[in-house]
Design a protein around this motif. Structure first.
Motif, short mmCIF file in Angstrom:
data_model
loop_
_atom_site.label_atom_id
_atom_site.label_comp_id
_atom_site.label_asym_id
_atom_site.label_seq_id
_atom_site.Cartn_x
_atom_site.Cartn_y
_atom_site.Cartn_z
N VAL A 1 21.81 57.76 83.27
CA VAL A 1 21.45 58.29 84.58
C VAL A 1 19.93 58.47 84.65
N PRO A 2 19.35 58.45 85.86
CA PRO A 2 17.91 58.73 85.99
C PRO A 2 17.61 60.13 85.46
N PRO A 3 16.57 60.29 84.65
CA PRO A 3 16.27 61.62 84.09
C PRO A 3 15.89 62.62 85.17
N LEU A 4 16.36 63.86 85.01
CA LEU A 4 16.06 64.89 85.99
C LEU A 4 14.56 65.17 86.10
N ASN A 5 13.83 65.02 84.98
CA ASN A 5 12.39 65.30 85.03
C ASN A 5 11.59 64.15 85.63
N GLN A 6 12.26 63.02 85.94
CA GLN A 6 11.66 61.85 86.58
C GLN A 6 10.52 61.26 85.76
N VAL B 1 16.51 62.02 75.65
CA VAL B 1 15.45 61.61 74.73
C VAL B 1 14.14 61.62 75.48
N ASP B 2 13.16 62.33 74.95
CA ASP B 2 11.82 62.41 75.56
C ASP B 2 10.79 61.70 74.68
N GLY B 3 9.80 61.10 75.32
CA GLY B 3 8.69 60.48 74.60
C GLY B 3 9.01 59.12 74.03
N CYS B 4 9.92 58.39 74.65
CA CYS B 4 10.29 57.07 74.13
C CYS B 4 9.96 55.99 75.16
N LEU B 5 9.28 54.94 74.70
CA LEU B 5 8.97 53.81 75.56
C LEU B 5 10.10 52.80 75.50
N GLY B 6 10.62 52.41 76.67
CA GLY B 6 11.70 51.45 76.70
C GLY B 6 13.05 52.13 76.52
N PRO B 7 14.12 51.33 76.50
CA PRO B 7 15.47 51.90 76.41
C PRO B 7 15.74 52.51 75.04
N VAL B 8 16.68 53.46 75.02
CA VAL B 8 17.17 54.05 73.78
C VAL B 8 18.52 53.42 73.46
N ALA B 9 18.65 52.84 72.28
CA ALA B 9 19.89 52.18 71.89
C ALA B 9 20.86 53.20 71.30
N VAL B 10 22.15 53.08 71.66
CA VAL B 10 23.19 53.96 71.11
C VAL B 10 24.35 53.10 70.63
N ARG B 11 24.95 53.50 69.51
CA ARG B 11 26.07 52.76 68.94
C ARG B 11 27.09 53.75 68.38
N ALA B 12 28.33 53.63 68.81
CA ALA B 12 29.39 54.55 68.40
C ALA B 12 29.91 54.18 67.01
N TYR B 13 30.43 55.20 66.30
CA TYR B 13 31.04 54.93 65.00
C TYR B 13 32.15 55.95 64.73
N THR B 14 33.06 55.55 63.87
CA THR B 14 34.07 56.46 63.32
C THR B 14 34.16 56.18 61.82
N ARG B 15 34.23 57.26 61.04
CA ARG B 15 34.31 57.14 59.58
C ARG B 15 35.52 57.93 59.09
N VAL B 16 36.35 57.30 58.25
CA VAL B 16 37.51 57.96 57.67
C VAL B 16 37.40 57.88 56.15
N ALA B 17 37.56 59.01 55.48
CA ALA B 17 37.46 59.07 54.03
C ALA B 17 38.67 59.79 53.46
N ILE B 18 39.24 59.24 52.38
CA ILE B 18 40.33 59.92 51.69
C ILE B 18 40.02 59.96 50.20
N SER B 19 40.67 60.90 49.52
CA SER B 19 40.45 61.06 48.09
C SER B 19 41.77 61.29 47.37
N THR B 20 41.96 60.57 46.28
CA THR B 20 43.09 60.80 45.38
C THR B 20 42.54 61.20 44.01
N ALA B 21 43.41 61.43 43.07
CA ALA B 21 42.96 61.79 41.73
C ALA B 21 42.19 60.66 41.06
#
Length: 211
Positions: free
Chosen positions: A60-65, A176-196
């Motif tokens: 969205v357009p930033p509120l601070n313009q 995000v403030d103080g950035c020139l150009g677009p900010v890249a975002v990438r989603a992730y999910t991490r699953v960890a399990i432990s056995t003996a």
């Protein structure tokens, strides 16, 4: 003991998980927000799946313009699933989900091209009021985005009390403030399990999007 609930939980849901296996998103789909899953069979015989679902990135357009600010809203569900059988019980499991963010060039020094000033572009993540994740209140997150690096912004980590667990947040505010150009975002999910005998971690990532 943890192994007791694990046996009960897995025995109750393995049939459901096997009859409805996790299917990764088809590469040919045009929808870059499509759900995705990555599955791996551990050395102990468990089938572990990390799922990224219901992802949305709304810029969205930033509120601070300000031309140096980027603002948007993020939604995501991360899910961990465990199926299969093994002679070794799962002693612990966690599912974590969030976004990775990157800023190309910091302009807080006032320059717009070839900036050599300190890396101080600022990012803030605001969670809904009183949002509780896994029994813990998630505060607002702020960090410094250093040019050329990627910041990990966790939505939360949940202990698995059975063969299925998830974390879902909708409309999380990011600025995000103080950035020139677009900010890249990438989603992730991490699953960890432990056995003996073994520790196993599985990751799944989304497509990059931009604020």
């Amino acid at each position: 003991m943890v192994s007791r609930w694990w046996c009960a939980g897995v025995c109750a849901v393995v049939g459901v998980l096997v009859s409805g296996p996790v299917v990764a998103a088809e590469p040919a789909k045009a929808d870059s927000f499509a759900d995705r899953a990555v599955s791996k069979t551990t050395a102990d015989g468990w089938r572990v799946s990390a799922v990224k679902a219901r992802e949305r990135v709304r810029s969205v357009p930033p509120l601070n313009q300000s031309p140096w600010s980027r603002e948007g809203f993020l939604s995501l569900r991360g899910e961990g699933r465990i199926a299969g059988t093994s002679t070794l019980p799962v002693n612990a499991g966690t599912v974590a989900t969030g976004f990775q963010l990157g800023c190309n060039t910091d302009v807080t020094s006032g320059a717009t091209v070839g900036v050599t000033g300190g890396p101080t572009a600022q990012m803030s993540i605001s969670y809904p009021p009183a949002m509780v994740i896994g029994g813990q209140l998630m505060p607002s997150i702020s960090t410094t985005l250093r040019p050329g690096t990627i910041a990990d912004v966790p939505f939360g980590t949940k202990q698995m009390a059975g063969a299925l667990a998830g974390i879902e947040l909708d409309g999380v505010h990011v600025k995000v403030d103080g950035c020139l150009g677009p900010v890249a975002v990438r989603a992730y999910t991490r699953v960890a399990i432990s056995t003996a005998a073994n520790d196993t971690t599985v990751h799944v990532y989304g497509e990059p999007h931009y604020l």
